[in-house]
Design an enzyme around this catalytic site. Structure first.
Site, PDB file in Angstrom:
ATOM      1  N   ARG A  59      41.686  48.724  32.454  1.00 32.27           N
ATOM      2  CA  ARG A  59      40.522  49.031  31.973  1.00 32.27           C
ATOM      3  C   ARG A  59      39.910  50.481  32.720  1.00 32.27           C
ATOM      4  NH1 ARG A  59      37.764  43.287  32.002  1.00 32.27           N
ATOM      5  NH2 ARG A  59      39.089  43.346  33.809  1.00 32.27           N
TER       6      ARG A  59
ATOM      7  N   GLU B  40      37.047  29.964  32.249  1.00 37.34           N
ATOM      8  CA  GLU B  40      37.239  31.625  31.692  1.00 37.34           C
ATOM      9  C   GLU B  40      36.742  31.745  30.570  1.00 37.34           C
ATOM     10  OE1 GLU B  40      38.157  33.910  34.191  1.00 37.34           O
ATOM     11  OE2 GLU B  40      37.480  32.329  35.308  1.00 37.34           O
TER      12      GLU B  40
HETATM   13  C1  UD1 Z   1      37.838  36.897  37.812  1.00 40.20           C
HETATM   14  C2  UD1 Z   1      37.552  35.342  37.664  1.00 40.20           C
HETATM   15  C3  UD1 Z   1      36.289  35.240  36.802  1.00 40.20           C
HETATM   16  C4  UD1 Z   1      35.227  35.884  37.301  1.00 40.20           C
HETATM   17  C5  UD1 Z   1      35.244  37.364  37.542  1.00 40.20           C
HETATM   18  C6  UD1 Z   1      34.539  37.887  37.988  1.00 40.20           C
HETATM   19  C7  UD1 Z   1      39.718  34.270  37.960  1.00 40.20           C
HETATM   20  C8  UD1 Z   1      40.713  33.662  36.766  1.00 40.20           C
HETATM   21  N1  UD1 Z   1      38.684  34.672  37.134  1.00 40.20           N
HETATM   22  O1  UD1 Z   1      38.067  37.335  36.296  1.00 40.20           O
HETATM   23  O2  UD1 Z   1      36.035  33.634  36.526  1.00 40.20           O
HETATM   24  O3  UD1 Z   1      33.959  35.656  36.791  1.00 40.20           O
HETATM   25  O4  UD1 Z   1      36.612  37.485  38.326  1.00 40.20           O
HETATM   26  O5  UD1 Z   1      34.627  39.379  38.471  1.00 40.20           O
HETATM   27  O6  UD1 Z   1      39.876  34.561  38.692  1.00 40.20           O
HETATM   28  N2  UD1 Z   1      44.296  40.016  40.876  1.00 40.20           N
HETATM   29  C9  UD1 Z   1      45.368  39.779  41.865  1.00 40.20           C
HETATM   30  N3  UD1 Z   1      46.580  39.207  41.192  1.00 40.20           N
HETATM   31  C10 UD1 Z   1      46.481  38.832  40.023  1.00 40.20           C
HETATM   32  C11 UD1 Z   1      45.279  38.908  39.033  1.00 40.20           C
HETATM   33  C12 UD1 Z   1      44.142  39.321  39.748  1.00 40.20           C
HETATM   34  O7  UD1 Z   1      45.405  40.164  42.895  1.00 40.20           O
HETATM   35  O8  UD1 Z   1      47.279  38.440  39.798  1.00 40.20           O
HETATM   36  C13 UD1 Z   1      43.033  40.364  41.791  1.00 40.20           C
HETATM   37  C14 UD1 Z   1      42.716  41.697  40.908  1.00 40.20           C
HETATM   38  O9  UD1 Z   1      43.195  42.897  41.471  1.00 40.20           O
HETATM   39  C15 UD1 Z   1      40.969  41.664  41.128  1.00 40.20           C
HETATM   40  C16 UD1 Z   1      40.661  40.258  41.246  1.00 40.20           C
HETATM   41  O10 UD1 Z   1      42.007  39.597  41.719  1.00 40.20           O
HETATM   42  O11 UD1 Z   1      40.750  42.322  42.321  1.00 40.20           O
HETATM   43  C17 UD1 Z   1      40.065  39.776  40.005  1.00 40.20           C
HETATM   44  O12 UD1 Z   1      41.030  39.551  38.954  1.00 40.20           O
HETATM   45  P1  UD1 Z   1      40.554  40.180  37.550  1.00 40.20           P
HETATM   46  O13 UD1 Z   1      41.696  40.197  36.677  1.00 40.20           O
HETATM   47  O14 UD1 Z   1      39.387  41.410  37.426  1.00 40.20           O
HETATM   48  O15 UD1 Z   1      39.771  39.093  37.097  1.00 40.20           O
HETATM   49  P2  UD1 Z   1      38.578  38.891  35.951  1.00 40.20           P
HETATM   50  O16 UD1 Z   1      39.057  38.768  34.609  1.00 40.20           O
HETATM   51  O17 UD1 Z   1      37.542  39.850  36.084  1.00 40.20           O
HETATM   52 CA    CA Z   2      37.374  41.642  37.880  1.00 38.65          CA
END
Ligand code: UD1
Ligand code: CA
Length: 439
Positions: free
Chosen positions: A17, A162
């Protein structure tokens, strides 16, 4: 158990995004990449180690992390492919020691979270008993996209759902998950292998772990963040811009507390990693970039741009529409109007006249120009580098000092191209005569 053993920072996601080729966590706020801000959060807990889960743009993220403060504590692990936040923790688990106290998880896209809030998280975790965990929540104006906090009739935490998996009823919940947790190491390591990806996104969610703690009869303590700015999660460029001011005001407040007189914080841009001595005045509409060092009792601004590598010694003044880069200005030296100072090594007591340009770039290389103490550079002078202006030398208005001309001490040069004027009175001489008359 009170100790924070490991902080895990999740930074493997692509950040689609952001609409940018740059990995999300490398986008800068106040001159520091987002991952740097989150590493600072981690360091505020004095952990034994920091594990960063990298993936998209992993090498660049690793490089940035290794350049940050506390690099000796940092270990990067590659998550490939990225199957969700729970999967990220499964990958990090290899670096987590069972009996190493608390494990704190931070998301790489939450740069504004404060050390104070993290301290509260640790206290909540310690109060939740040896097998309990703690997490931070918030009640934002718009919870769209975020995980919702579910509670039973007694208000006790039951789990996180979620956004994409939530029922209409659950979507009406205002309290959301921030992605900041403190777990006991053993409990986390026991829960991680039990995660399933049976959900709307087909991912392993870290957000399923707290419900496992509840099911095992352990306490899950939740603390609501008071300041909604701290909860900013940066998923797009709008949120990146939004995160700037809360971090900027912290930097400005630290300088104000140290005795730096900032007339108008709202129009002052000072990056992280800038040093400013007490008694210095910063006037409106000034931009000071990371890596700049300003001494005591200096004056900067209004409308001044100090770039990387600028050093102002005590009492130096840089003013209206003047830009400096990789330049040193000695004590009491003044460059008050409409100038460009690039790769200049300027001594003490020098007057840099209005409109002076240090022409440091020949189209291929950058060149250094040295200026001795008490030199007087006339208005509109262009000095082509590499060059030297000796101590107490003078240039006339609008002179062009050509490359390598090397003006000697006490000499007066003027014209285009500038030539030496034998017997002309230098500005330094005039000043000495005026001082003699006064005494
Ligand atoms: C996540 C939370 C959600 C919360 C929100 C707050 C989960 C499943 N959901 O959603 O409950 O309200 O953050 O901002 O955790 N990342 C990895 N590896 C992955 C996926 C993500 O390292 O496989 C890291 C991303 O780089 C990021 C963080 O984890 O820094 C959060 O990931 P993102 O995809 O932004 O989660 P949200 O959909 O925002
Ligand atoms: Ca996030």
């Amino acid at each position: 158990m009170n100790q924070t053993g490991t902080v895990v920072i999740l930074a493997a996601g692509q950040g689609t995004r952001m609409k940018s080729a740059l990995p999300k966590v490398l986008h800068e706020i106040c001159g520091k990449p987002m991952i740097g801000w989150v590493i600072d959060q981690a360091l505020s807990l004095s952990p034994e180690k920091i594990v960063i889960v990298i993936g998209h743009g992993g090498e660049a993220v690793r490089e940035a992390a290794m350049k940050s403060a506390g690099a000796d504590k940092i270990e990067c692990v590659l998550q490939e492919p990225q199957n969700g936040t729970g999967h990220a923790l499964q990958v990090a688990a290899a670096c987590i020691d069972r009996d190493q106290g608390n494990v704190v998880v931070l998301y790489g896209d939450m740069p504004v979270l404060s050390p104070e809030s993290l301290q509260e998280l640790i206290e909540a975790r310690n109060e939740a008993g040896p097998a309990g965990m703690a997490m931070l929540t918030a009640i934002p104006e718009d919870p769209t996209g975020l995980g919702r906090i579910c509670r039973d009739e007694d208000g006790l935490f039951t789990g996180i759902v979620e956004h994409k998996d939530a029922t209409d009823e659950q979507l009406a919940i205002g309290e959301v998950n921030l992605g900041v947790y403190a777990f006991p190491a053993a409990g986390l390591l026991d829960a991680l292998p039990k995660l399933s990806n049976n959900n709307a996104q087909g991912e392993y969610y870290l957000t399923d772990v707290p419900a496992m703690f509840v099911a095992a009869g352990h306490e899950v303590s939740t603390g609501i963040l008071e300041d909604p700015d701290e909860a900013i999660g940066v998923n797009n460029l709008m949120q990146l811009a939004e995160a700037r001011w809360p971090l900027q005001i912290r930097i400005l407040e630290a300088h104000l507390a140290n005795g730096v007189r900032i007339e108008d914080p709202a129009s002052t841009y000072i990056d992280a990693d800038v040093q400013i001595g007490k008694g210095t005045r910063i006037l409106p509409c000034t931009v000071i970039r990371a890596g700049v060092i300003v001494g005591e009792d200096c004056e900067v601004g209004p409308f001044t741009h100090l770039r990387k590598g600028t050093v102002l010694e005590n009492g130096a003044e840089v003013g209206n529409f003047t830009e400096t880069k990789n330049s040193t200005l000695g004590s009491g030296t003044k460059a008050k109007h409409l100038s460009y100072l690039g790769d200049a090594r300027i001594g003490a007591g020098v007057n840099v006249g209005a409109g002076t340009i240090f022409a440091n770039y020949d189209g291929v290389h950058k060149h250094v120009t040295e200026v001795g103490d008490d030199a007087f550079i006339g208005s509109g002078t262009t000095i082509v580098g590499p060059n030297k202006l000796g101590a107490r030398s003078t240039t006339g208005a609008n002179s062009v000092v050509t490359r390598g001309a090397n003006v000697g001490e006490d000499e007066v040069w003027a014209g285009v191209p500038a030539r030496k004027f034998e017997g002309a009175i230098s500005a330094a001489q005039l000043k000495a005569e005026a001082a003699a008359k006064r005494s």
